[in-house]
Design an enzyme around this catalytic site. Structure first.
Site, PDB file in Angstrom:
ATOM      1  N   GLU A  13       0.814  -1.216   0.000  1.00 23.23           N
ATOM      2  CA  GLU A  13       0.000   0.000   0.000  1.00 23.23           C
ATOM      3  C   GLU A  13       0.846   1.264   0.000  1.00 23.23           C
ATOM      4  O   GLU A  13       0.474   2.255  -0.599  1.00 23.23           O
ATOM      5  CB  GLU A  13      -0.931   0.027   1.223  1.00 23.23           C
ATOM      6  N   CYS A  22      -7.039   6.541  -4.375  1.00 23.30           N
ATOM      7  CA  CYS A  22      -6.440   5.238  -4.694  1.00 23.30           C
ATOM      8  C   CYS A  22      -6.702   4.901  -6.166  1.00 23.30           C
ATOM      9  O   CYS A  22      -7.503   5.571  -6.828  1.00 23.30           O
ATOM     10  CB  CYS A  22      -6.999   4.170  -3.765  1.00 23.30           C
TER      11      CYS A  22
END
Length: 182
Positions: A13, A22
């Protein structure tokens, strides 16, 4: 929840202390923690770690609810927990990957696991390279045979291909497959 799983998620991540969008288009902060809007204030690294731990604990609870038999297989539980962390338990309910995991068909589950590498981007389902890499990294944890495993192929898994049910399925043209994954 293992420190190895937390480390893997941190590495995949990455850490962002300010809100960002994202790859799937959601406002996010820290290590992939979804937030309601980009107006969220910046956070500190300890706050990001706390959010990650809470998110992974919730994902693990959901993973165990989906496939309780994984309680005795830490690597497989970690792989499913990571998948739940990414796509949510709701998306996985009734999926082929969960059916295969519950049945102990590790080959079938690994095949289906790799198919969960897509996300919605601008309303279209597209392959996300980060998820493709992540699924490949977790593949060994799902498919690797353990000393206590008995080889199984579950009828609905059939080495990763959907089982054909009923007369309608029998009439499908040769080579046609039902869609799997998100």
């Amino acid at each position: 929840m293992t420190s190895d799983l937390l480390d893997l998620i941190r590495a995949e991540e990455g850490l962002r202390l300010r809100p960002y969008i994202c790859p799937a288009g959601y406002p996010t902060i820290g290590y992939g923690h979804r937030i309601p809007s980009m107006a969220h204030p910046p956070i500190t690294e300890p706050e990001a770690d706390a959010l990650l731990q809470a998110d992974v604990m919730e994902a693990e609870r959901n993973a165990l609810h989906l496939a309780p038999n994984l309680a005795t297989s830490a690597p497989r539980l970690a792989a499913l927990t990571d998948l739940v962390f990414n796509v949510g338990a709701g998306a996985l309910r009734g999926s082929g990957v969960v059916a295969c995991l519950k049945a102990g068909d590790w080959t079938g589950s690994a095949t289906r696991f790799r198919k969960w590498n897509h996300g919605q981007v601008n309303g279209a389902l597209v392959e996300l390279p980060g998820l493709t890499h992540r699924r490949q990294e977790r593949d060994g944890a799902v498919s690797r045979r353990r000393h206590h495993d008995r080889p199984r192929v579950h009828p609905t898994c059939d080495a990763g291909l959907p089982a054909q049910r009923g007369a309608r399925a029998q009439r499908r043209r040769p080579g046609a497959r039902r869609a799997e994954g998100p």
